[in-house]
Design a protein around this motif. Structure first.
Motif, PDB file in Angstrom:
ATOM      1  N   ALA A 234      -0.236   5.563  -1.485  1.00  0.00           N
ATOM      2  CA  ALA A 234      -0.115   4.839  -2.757  1.00  0.00           C
ATOM      3  C   ALA A 234      -1.406   4.106  -3.112  1.00  0.00           C
ATOM      4  CB  ALA A 234       1.051   3.854  -2.686  1.00  0.00           C
ATOM      5  N   ILE A 235      -2.011   3.411  -2.136  1.00  0.00           N
ATOM      6  CA  ILE A 235      -3.241   2.665  -2.422  1.00  0.00           C
ATOM      7  C   ILE A 235      -4.379   3.608  -2.777  1.00  0.00           C
ATOM      8  CG2 ILE A 235      -5.001   1.141  -1.430  1.00  0.00           C
ATOM      9  CD1 ILE A 235      -2.488  -0.328  -2.096  1.00  0.00           C
ATOM     10  N   MET A 236      -4.437   4.761  -2.113  1.00  0.00           N
ATOM     11  CA  MET A 236      -5.495   5.717  -2.439  1.00  0.00           C
ATOM     12  C   MET A 236      -5.339   6.233  -3.866  1.00  0.00           C
ATOM     13  SD  MET A 236      -8.255   7.119  -1.528  1.00  0.00           S
ATOM     14  CE  MET A 236      -8.306   6.707   0.223  1.00  0.00           C
ATOM     15  N   ALA A 237      -4.111   6.569  -4.253  1.00  0.00           N
ATOM     16  CA  ALA A 237      -3.873   7.046  -5.620  1.00  0.00           C
ATOM     17  C   ALA A 237      -4.233   5.970  -6.642  1.00  0.00           C
ATOM     18  CB  ALA A 237      -2.417   7.473  -5.773  1.00  0.00           C
ATOM     19  N   LEU A 238      -3.822   4.717  -6.380  1.00  0.00           N
ATOM     20  CA  LEU A 238      -4.128   3.632  -7.298  1.00  0.00           C
ATOM     21  C   LEU A 238      -5.629   3.332  -7.335  1.00  0.00           C
ATOM     22  CD1 LEU A 238      -1.170   1.190  -6.548  1.00  0.00           C
ATOM     23  CD2 LEU A 238      -1.541   2.500  -8.642  1.00  0.00           C
ATOM     24  N   SER A 239      -6.311   3.501  -6.217  1.00  0.00           N
ATOM     25  CA  SER A 239      -7.758   3.286  -6.190  1.00  0.00           C
ATOM     26  C   SER A 239      -8.478   4.296  -7.057  1.00  0.00           C
ATOM     27  CB  SER A 239      -8.273   3.366  -4.744  1.00  0.00           C
ATOM     28  OG  SER A 239      -7.715   2.353  -3.935  1.00  0.00           O
ATOM     29  N   TRP A 240      -8.045   5.542  -7.012  1.00  0.00           N
ATOM     30  CA  TRP A 240      -8.624   6.576  -7.883  1.00  0.00           C
ATOM     31  C   TRP A 240      -8.419   6.207  -9.350  1.00  0.00           C
ATOM     32  CZ3 TRP A 240     -10.221  12.001  -7.544  1.00  0.00           C
ATOM     33  CH2 TRP A 240     -10.705  12.353  -6.281  1.00  0.00           C
ATOM     34  N   ILE A 241      -7.186   5.818  -9.683  1.00  0.00           N
ATOM     35  CA  ILE A 241      -6.887   5.456 -11.075  1.00  0.00           C
ATOM     36  C   ILE A 241      -7.715   4.248 -11.496  1.00  0.00           C
ATOM     37  CG2 ILE A 241      -5.074   4.570 -12.607  1.00  0.00           C
ATOM     38  CD1 ILE A 241      -3.066   6.200 -10.915  1.00  0.00           C
ATOM     39  N   TYR A 242      -7.824   3.274 -10.603  1.00  0.00           N
ATOM     40  CA  TYR A 242      -8.569   2.054 -10.921  1.00  0.00           C
ATOM     41  C   TYR A 242     -10.049   2.362 -11.129  1.00  0.00           C
ATOM     42  CZ  TYR A 242     -10.108  -2.809 -10.588  1.00  0.00           C
ATOM     43  OH  TYR A 242     -10.657  -4.036 -10.844  1.00  0.00           O
TER      44      TYR A 242
END
Length: 459
Positions: A101-109
């Motif tokens: 989840a954090i990796m996906a959100l980091s990409w989006i961010y």
């Protein structure tokens, strides 16, 4: 079921245990307190794998270790039930949802952080995170500051980091030494003060559980297996760090590996406490993040399952994303984030495997218990500093550093107050302390209000 009739329980297979740990991992929201409560409800009350005494016994051991206590508690109970394989299953599953989840959100961010919707979302999350950190100060303080000595340690800890920028490891070491010395001197303030009590509403006796006292792994083969696994975890942690240090000195990946390895051995007191040090170094020393971005990362960790310390993956991602100088910054960020996660959690497995066979000896050591109590008191001061640091950077747009000799203070420029952020923070505090709303409700509501304020042009 009477106390004279022992409960007969079927020992779970590893595949059955894997399904249970996957369920716990999916429900592991709300920081360590919420995660430990979920484990207690499922493992103690529902599955009856162990009783309250055994659960608290394991939790006390994990509290003595650096790193996220909830993840280490899962790893330790996994070792009790299925040895090294069970520990790896429980520990890895506990962090897997957060890593993804954090990796996906980091990409989006990284890709869309300036887009209105995303910016508004994180604007709202910052206010909610501020309220949650303040709540952590209150909760930990009520538990830890039971006498004048502990309150004095907390006050000194706050002054050291707030006024003098003292490094977090030095504060932890000083507090531990004070607690140790106080216990050795026989001072009342540092003597054991009673048990924690049952974690859940229903006390479950060990005699009615799968892992009563007579079923704990203490045989030589289990100990040797744990020690081998512990040394293997140390090798898997330290060899990549040493290789980076020798082959790529000065690179952002070496900085990430070394810095987060230091955190792995010094993160006593949980994620909230260590974040003050992370913010101090990642924002001030390395320049990987802006202060507001640190809050964004904590908001991600608060809203996803897994340990709050998963915020370090976001820090590693953004550091490599900006500093690697590659043509493919998202790939560099991914590698930086995974590297930060690797050096954060590999040591956690090492501590459990190497320490589990000696748990009884460590738990019964009065001086070690007093040292931990003093560290917990110091952590209250550190978290209070974190709450003030967050508040200054959330509510005011401009901050200046004032210095006079050894004193150093980050002071807000009063005219730069962000009234929308101040109002949203106040609402979040009311929701947490007055209305007593759950974390998910507060975070979701703050995020929605942040988006609405952005759409209205007020944020």
């Amino acid at each position: 079921m009477t106390g004279s009739e022992p409960m007969v329980l079927a020992y779970p297979t590893l595949s059955e245990a894997t399904r249970v740990w996957a369920r716990i991992a999916a429900l592991s929201f709300g920081g360590p307190a919420g995660q430990i409560a979920v484990m207690h409800r499922i493992l103690v009350e529902e599955k009856r794998w162990l009783g309250d005494d055994r659960f608290l016994h394991a939790l006390n051991f994990c509290m003595l270790l650096p790193g996220p206590e909830a993840q280490q508690l899962a790893t330790y109970i996994g070792w009790l039930t299925h040895g090294v394989r069970g520990a790896l299953v429980a520990g890895l599953l506990f962090i897997a949802p957060g890593v993804i989840a954090i990796m996906a959100l980091s990409w989006i961010y990284a890709a869309f952080g300036d887009v209105g919707f995303v910016a508004g979302l994180f604007f709202g999350l910052k206010a909610a995170v501020l309220a949650i950190v303040v709540q952590a100060v209150v909760r930990v303080g009520k538990r830890a500051l039971k006498n004048r000595a502990m309150r004095a340690i907390a006050a000194a800890s706050f002054a050291a980091i707030f006024l003098f920028d003292a490094p977090f490891p030095a504060i932890v070491l000083a507090a531990a030494l004070i607690g140790w010395a106080g216990a050795k001197a026989g001072l009342d303030a540092f003597r054991p003060g009673g048990g924690h009590g049952a974690v859940g509403k229903h006390h479950v006796a060990d005699a009615q559980t799968l892992l009563g006292e007579e079923h704990i792994q203490t045989d030589g083969a289990a100990d040797r297996g744990a020690f081998r696994a512990g040394f293997g975890a140390l090798v898997l942690w330290l060899v990549p760090v040493a290789a980076l240090w020798l082959l790529a000195p000065g690179s952002v990946f070496t900085d990430i590996a070394v810095f987060f390895s230091k955190l792995a051995v010094l993160t006593f007191g949980g994620a909230y406490a260590v974040l003050a040090w992370v913010a101090q170094e990642a924002v001030g020393t390395y320049g990987w993040l802006a202060p507001g971005e640190m809050l964004d990362g904590l908001g991600m960790a608060e809203t996803t399952p897994g340990p709050l310390i998963m915020v370090l993956q976001f820090v590693g991602f953004m550091g490599a994303f900006r500093e690697a100088g590659w043509a493919m910054p998202l790939l560099a960020g991914t590698m930086g984030g995974l590297l930060a996660t690797w050096v954060t959690f590999a040591p956690c497995f090492a501590w459990i495997f190497l320490g589990a066979p000696w748990m009884e000896r460590l738990r019964r050591n009065a001086a070690l218990s007093a040292a931990l109590g003093a560290v917990t008191a110091a952590v209250v001061g550190v978290i209070l500093n974190l709450a003030i640091w967050f508040a200054v950077h959330v509510i005011w747009r401009e901050v200046v550093t004032w210095q006079a000799g050894p004193l150093s203070l980050d002071l807000p420029v009063l005219g730069s107050i962000d009234w929308a952020a101040a109002a949203l923070s106040a609402l979040a505090l009311v929701a947490v302390f007055r209305l007593r709303l759950g974390m998910a409700t507060v975070l979701g509501g703050a995020a929605a209000l942040g988006v609405a304020l952005h759409v209205a042009g007020l944020a």
